[in-house]
Design an enzyme around this catalytic site. Structure first.
Site, mmCIF file in Angstrom:
data_model
loop_
_atom_site.group_PDB
_atom_site.id
_atom_site.type_symbol
_atom_site.label_atom_id
_atom_site.label_comp_id
_atom_site.label_asym_id
_atom_site.label_seq_id
_atom_site.Cartn_x
_atom_site.Cartn_y
_atom_site.Cartn_z
ATOM 1 N N LYS A 1 37.212 48.646 37.283
ATOM 2 C CA LYS A 1 36.165 49.429 36.624
ATOM 3 C C LYS A 1 36.298 49.229 35.119
ATOM 4 C CE LYS A 1 38.725 53.768 36.339
ATOM 5 N NZ LYS A 1 38.773 55.181 36.701
ATOM 6 N N HIS B 1 50.834 42.283 37.435
ATOM 7 C CA HIS B 1 50.267 41.156 36.683
ATOM 8 C C HIS B 1 51.287 40.596 35.696
ATOM 9 C CE1 HIS B 1 46.393 42.177 38.388
ATOM 10 N NE2 HIS B 1 45.861 41.135 37.796
#
Length: 189
Positions: free
Chosen positions: A104, A39
């Site tokens: 999550k 990212h």
């Protein structure tokens, strides 16, 4: 048992608008894995005016760093990574057309606001079920940042990958809704 919604990738705006926090879904199609190092590389590329290594419009990124495949398998364990590690980068990718994320844990208010603005959804995968999740993955190829090892961007073909809509495109957050529902439960004596 609640009905599961079957989603296919690319994930369209109309598909996302029909999802609500708490919906059970299965995902079939091509998704990408990327963790925080990938990212960071992608957002730095965008800041430098460079193209991303793949077109992310209407795509889904799964926050995972899979283990090597055992003989006869396409991938090893492939469980979700804590999504908060990607929060600093996610609004930039959502503005580029990313439609879904799988991970999550809760997301920051900035990510949720970007999801509402751009019509995106956040799915929760079951933590601790990495070996079971890998059964949904039928093909894997590294597409960028191979030097990052497990954190390289991988293109994965998945069939009936099970998830829960954790945060929908309206900002409804299952992590908060679940806590509130629990608080309203009458204690049994």
């Amino acid at each position: 048992m609640a009905e599961q919604k079957a989603l296919t990738i690319p994930l369209t705006y109309d598909q996302v608008k029909g999802l609500r926090a708490g919906d059970l879904v299965t995902i079939t199609g091509t998704i990408y894995t990327a963790r925080d190092a990938a990212h960071k590389n992608m957002t730095e590329a965008l800041s430098a005016g460079e193209a991303l290594p793949m077109n992310i419009t209407d795509q889904v990124i799964y926050y995972a760093g899979p283990t090597p495949a055992k003989p006869g398998r396409v991938i090893g364990s492939c469980g979700p990574t804590t999504s908060g590690r990607m929060d600093a980068y996610s609004p930039t990718l959502l503005a580029e057309g990313l439609r879904g994320m799988i991970g999550k844990g809760p997301r920051s208010p900035e990510v949720i606001e970007a999801m509402k603005q751009h019509g995106a959804v956040y799915f929760a995968a079951v933590g601790g079920a990495a070996a079971v999740i890998s059964d949904s993955i039928t093909k894997v190829d590294v597409v960028a940042y191979e030097e990052l090892g497990p954190e390289a961007i991988r293109k994965m073909e998945v069939v009936d990958y099970p998830c829960v809509v954790a945060i929908d495109s309206f900002g409804n957050d299952l992590y908060k809704l679940g806590v509130e529902k629990y608080k309203q439960t009458e204690p049994t004596t």
